[in-house]
Every structure is written in structure tokens, then in C-alpha cells.
Motif scaffolding. Sequence first.
Motif, PDB file in Angstrom:
ATOM      1  N   LEU A 109      -6.467  12.306   0.985  1.00 16.41           N
ATOM      2  CA  LEU A 109      -5.659  10.881   1.453  1.00 16.41           C
ATOM      3  C   LEU A 109      -5.757  10.919   2.910  1.00 16.41           C
ATOM      4  O   LEU A 109      -5.852   9.957   3.467  1.00 16.41           O
ATOM      5  CB  LEU A 109      -4.478  10.813   0.745  1.00 16.41           C
ATOM      6  CG  LEU A 109      -4.493  10.548  -0.728  1.00 16.41           C
ATOM      7  CD1 LEU A 109      -3.195  10.326  -1.286  1.00 16.41           C
ATOM      8  CD2 LEU A 109      -5.291   8.970  -0.748  1.00 16.41           C
ATOM      9  N   MET A 112       0.802  -1.444  -0.031  1.00 12.06           N
ATOM     10  CA  MET A 112      -0.089  -0.046   0.128  1.00 12.06           C
ATOM     11  C   MET A 112       0.924   1.308  -0.025  1.00 12.06           C
ATOM     12  O   MET A 112       0.394   2.283  -0.514  1.00 12.06           O
ATOM     13  CB  MET A 112      -0.951  -0.070   0.963  1.00 12.06           C
ATOM     14  CG  MET A 112      -2.086  -1.172   1.070  1.00 12.06           C
ATOM     15  SD  MET A 112      -2.809  -1.099  -0.255  1.00 12.06           S
ATOM     16  CE  MET A 112      -3.659   0.301  -0.493  1.00 12.06           C
ATOM     17  N   SER A 113       2.264   1.119   0.500  1.00  8.41           N
ATOM     18  CA  SER A 113       3.046   2.400   0.434  1.00  8.41           C
ATOM     19  C   SER A 113       3.447   2.436  -1.025  1.00  8.41           C
ATOM     20  O   SER A 113       3.585   3.676  -1.568  1.00  8.41           O
ATOM     21  CB  SER A 113       4.278   2.043   1.493  1.00  8.41           C
ATOM     22  OG  SER A 113       3.983   2.042   2.617  1.00  8.41           O
ATOM     23  N   SER A 138      -0.582   3.549   5.282  1.00 10.55           N
ATOM     24  CA  SER A 138       0.241   3.619   4.239  1.00 10.55           C
ATOM     25  C   SER A 138      -0.157   4.548   3.189  1.00 10.55           C
ATOM     26  O   SER A 138       0.873   5.001   2.431  1.00 10.55           O
ATOM     27  CB  SER A 138       0.376   2.366   3.628  1.00 10.55           C
ATOM     28  OG  SER A 138       1.023   1.461   4.581  1.00 10.55           O
ATOM     29  N   VAL A 139      -1.541   4.816   2.987  1.00 10.37           N
ATOM     30  CA  VAL A 139      -1.799   5.718   1.692  1.00 10.37           C
ATOM     31  C   VAL A 139      -1.814   7.220   2.307  1.00 10.37           C
ATOM     32  O   VAL A 139      -2.315   8.217   1.513  1.00 10.37           O
ATOM     33  CB  VAL A 139      -3.215   5.499   1.087  1.00 10.37           C
ATOM     34  CG1 VAL A 139      -2.995   3.906   0.594  1.00 10.37           C
ATOM     35  CG2 VAL A 139      -4.074   5.462   2.133  1.00 10.37           C
ATOM     36  N   VAL A 165      -0.539   9.504  -4.968  1.00 15.05           N
ATOM     37  CA  VAL A 165      -0.627  10.747  -4.080  1.00 15.05           C
ATOM     38  C   VAL A 165      -0.742  12.023  -4.949  1.00 15.05           C
ATOM     39  O   VAL A 165      -1.172  13.343  -4.439  1.00 15.05           O
ATOM     40  CB  VAL A 165       0.762  10.748  -3.037  1.00 15.05           C
ATOM     41  CG1 VAL A 165       1.998  11.066  -3.878  1.00 15.05           C
ATOM     42  CG2 VAL A 165       0.478  11.874  -2.065  1.00 15.05           C
ATOM     43  N   VAL A 221       1.435   1.582  -3.540  1.00 13.41           N
ATOM     44  CA  VAL A 221       0.157   2.400  -4.171  1.00 13.41           C
ATOM     45  C   VAL A 221       0.053   4.003  -3.742  1.00 13.41           C
ATOM     46  O   VAL A 221      -0.270   4.632  -4.706  1.00 13.41           O
ATOM     47  CB  VAL A 221      -1.051   1.594  -3.647  1.00 13.41           C
ATOM     48  CG1 VAL A 221      -2.289   2.292  -3.910  1.00 13.41           C
ATOM     49  CG2 VAL A 221      -1.130   0.247  -4.192  1.00 13.41           C
ATOM     50  N   ALA A 222       0.374   4.081  -2.487  1.00 17.19           N
ATOM     51  CA  ALA A 222       0.446   5.672  -2.305  1.00 17.19           C
ATOM     52  C   ALA A 222       1.466   6.656  -3.232  1.00 17.19           C
ATOM     53  O   ALA A 222       1.025   7.483  -3.551  1.00 17.19           O
ATOM     54  CB  ALA A 222       0.650   5.862  -0.711  1.00 17.19           C
ATOM     55  N   SER A 277      -7.344   8.150   5.113  1.00 20.14           N
ATOM     56  CA  SER A 277      -6.414   7.556   6.049  1.00 20.14           C
ATOM     57  C   SER A 277      -6.885   7.398   7.609  1.00 20.14           C
ATOM     58  O   SER A 277      -7.041   6.360   8.169  1.00 20.14           O
ATOM     59  CB  SER A 277      -5.253   7.886   6.130  1.00 20.14           C
ATOM     60  OG  SER A 277      -4.501   7.170   6.734  1.00 20.14           O
TER      61      SER A 277
END
Length: 469
Positions: free
Chosen positions: A325, A309-310, A372-373, A317, A312-313, A329
Motif C-alpha cells: 500500500l 478512501m480512508s 489515504s490508502v 490494510v 477503504v484503507a 500510494s
Amino acid sequence: MEGTGMLNGNAVRQEGRKLWQYLSACSACLLAVGAGTALAWTSPVLLKLKEKDSWLPITEEQGSWIGSFLAIGAMLGALPAGSAADKLGRKVALLLLSVPYLVSWTIIALAGSVWVLCLARFIVGVGVGATCVLVPSYVAEIAEPSARGTLGAMFQLLISIGIVLTFVTGYVLSYTGLAIVCGVVEVLFLATFSWMPESPVWLVGQGRKLDAAEALKVLRGGAFDAAGELAGIQKDVDEQSKRRSTILDLVKTPGSRRALQASFGGMIFQQLSGINAVIFYTAIIFQAAGSSLKPDIAAIVVALVQMVMSAVAALIVDKAGRKPLLMFSSSVMACSLFALGLYFKLQRDGTDVSNLGWLPLSSLTLFMIAFSVGMGPIPWMLAGELFTVETKAVASGVAVMLNWFLVFLVTKAFPTMQETLGEAVTFWIFAGFMVAATAFAYFIVPETKGRTLQAIQDKLNRTRGNRPA
């Protein structure tokens, strides 16, 4: 800043090539991998040290000190890091950060007592605290606005990769093997970052404009006309070099106060989510929950989800924006923490939770996805984006010092809170902070997506009534 050209008499933004921006950011963020290994080290190791046949038996209190000494070192490492980077240069300062990491892992590999482990954790904490100041600043200074969000999110991504690396290695290798693997990360950093360019912003500030032009040529590509960007950097440096920056400069203007409020608030809520307590004690939480999965395996699953997910972020972003976000989150994290607390409440009340064995893993996995996002990467991005060049070093140092003070507070208090208040109330307290964080993101945090650093300053310095969202 981006380069500019002319078309029909009008200024046109020129996009540079991104390859070396990505390479430089990834190389610098190998230090973030090192920080992730240091953060996660306690999860597999403390579980083993607390076993009856441990080679170094420790108590709950000793374990909490081993876990939290990193945060004490990080507080002391964060504050002088910015000033050191201003004097030595971003590149030299970053290369020197490999020293505390390598010294710490060497001590850990040879340690034979609790106090030696605490010393090693303190030393690596100094490196971690400085890493959290210098890496986001370096990345923000080498990146174009169109790539700054994605590159900034790499910091949290590579921290999560370090966490996964530690959980997996801690599961399959011995105590000493884990320390060796963690040390190899810093060797890889030294081998790659030595070839990366210095920050053009710092070079211009030192009067080395030709060197800055060469750095931009590497970072933006040979066809990039750096004249416009250099002129913009020079203008900013000239304006900001007229006065020395002190901590008082952070509250002198409306813009600096708003930057301080948004950045520091982001750091505070990031840690009051309980994230580092969860990372430090992941395996122990699953052990307490009586999860159907082995604690070590469950911790690896959660860390893998965070890593994915990091990534994906990092991709979304610059499209979704910082503000939406953050709100998504924090609200999802609040729900996850509430559900986790509910599980422990039912368990403590004697309710049969055998059919709810999936809930702790699901709740912590969702918690990590949401963190993570948004709440993970964005406060670090804001620290690199919201402050002027002359206040960035002081502001980043204070913000990261505040962050690590809260890491220490939360990680040291977490075992005591679990014991005295119970797991349910502990997680519900963190959930309440995340509800407050959602409101904070909506009302306080400015949107910086796609804006140049100068445009962000212009926005922050507008009157509150005219300030856009």
C-alpha cells in the motif's frame, strides 16, 4: 497479542470479540476528528480573511504564520506526551488533551487580532501533536493483531472526517459558528471516552494485573481466556522494565535502528509529499488554478474523497499489507503531483487551459485517494507497531515531533515556494520526494501485517541477510 488455548497439546490462538475494541478505538479517534478540524480550519478561514471586506484583513505573510503556528505547538506537544501517558495512564492523558482544543476554539471564537489567532493555533497545536502520539499508541495496545491494522487506519479516517466537517461547516456557517462546531467535537470525545477501558499493557506495567484482566474482559469479550495474553504482556513488561528507556535506546540494537529508520522515514516522506500544504491551502490552490468549480466546493469534494478512501484503507490494510500500500500510494501521488505541476506550467506559459479545468480537481482528488490508502495511515501505524513497549513512548514522541517540524517547514515554505519558484516547480519537487518514497518503501519498510508485536521485534532483530520482506 491474542489469547491462547490448547488443542491436542498444541497452543492455539484464541480470537476475542471485536465490538469494544472498535468502540474504544472510535472514541479515542474523536481526538483525531479534532485534529482534522484544526488542520483544515485555515483553508476556509484564510480565504475569507484575505477578502477586501474581511472583518480582520490579513496579508499573505500573516496567513502563513496563522497556518504554521499549529505545527510549532504540535512539535512541543508531541515530545512529552508519551512520558505523561506513562505516568498518568493512557486514558487520563487522552482525556486531558481535550483542554487545549477547547481553550483554543474559545480563543478563536473571541479573537480580534492576528497575534491572538496565532496564539490559539499554537495552543491547539499542542493538543494535535500529543494526539498524534497517544491515540495510535492506545489503539495499538488495545487491539488484537488481526484487527490492529483496521483500527490503526481509523486514526487517519477520522482526521479526514474532521477535515470534511471543517470544509463543509466553514462553507455554510459563520466564522464563530465554525469554531463552536469544532469545540463540540471535543465535548463528544469527553462524553464517550470516559466510559472506555484503560490500556491493558499500561495496567500490567503498573502492577495492576487484575485491572488489566478486567480491561481485557471488556475489550475481548467475557468468554475470552485472557491468561495467555496477560502472561505475554507480563513477560514483555518484565523484560523491558529492567532498563530505563532513553533516546539512545533507539539506536542500540539492529532491531531498534531498523524500527527507527522505517518509522522516521515514513513520517518524513508523509510530510514531504506536501499533504499538509495541500490541506491548509486547498481552497487557495483551486483559486490560483482558476478552476471552474468554486474553491470552497472543490475543497469539499477533495476532502470527501479523502474521507471515503480512508474508510477503504481501514478495510484493506490488514489484507493488502503495509508495504504494497505504501508503494502504490507514493507512486500514484508522484504522478498526481506531476500532472498538477504540468497544469500550472501550461497556465504560466500562457497556454489556453480552459479545456483542462478538470485537471486540478482530478489531480488533487487522485492525490488524496492515494494518500489515504497508504502514505496517510501507515506511518502512524508503524510508529505504534515497530517499537518495544519501553522505547515506544520516546520513539513516538520523537517521530511525531519530527513529523510536525516538517509540517511547519512545508506549510510555512509553501506560499514562498509558490511565489518564487512557481506552482509547477513546487509540485514537481513534492513529486520527486514521492518517487524516493516508493524506493524507500520497497527497500526499507518491513511488513507487519498480521504479526504480533513480539513477532515484529523478532523480525527486526534478525540479521539483514536473513530478514524476510
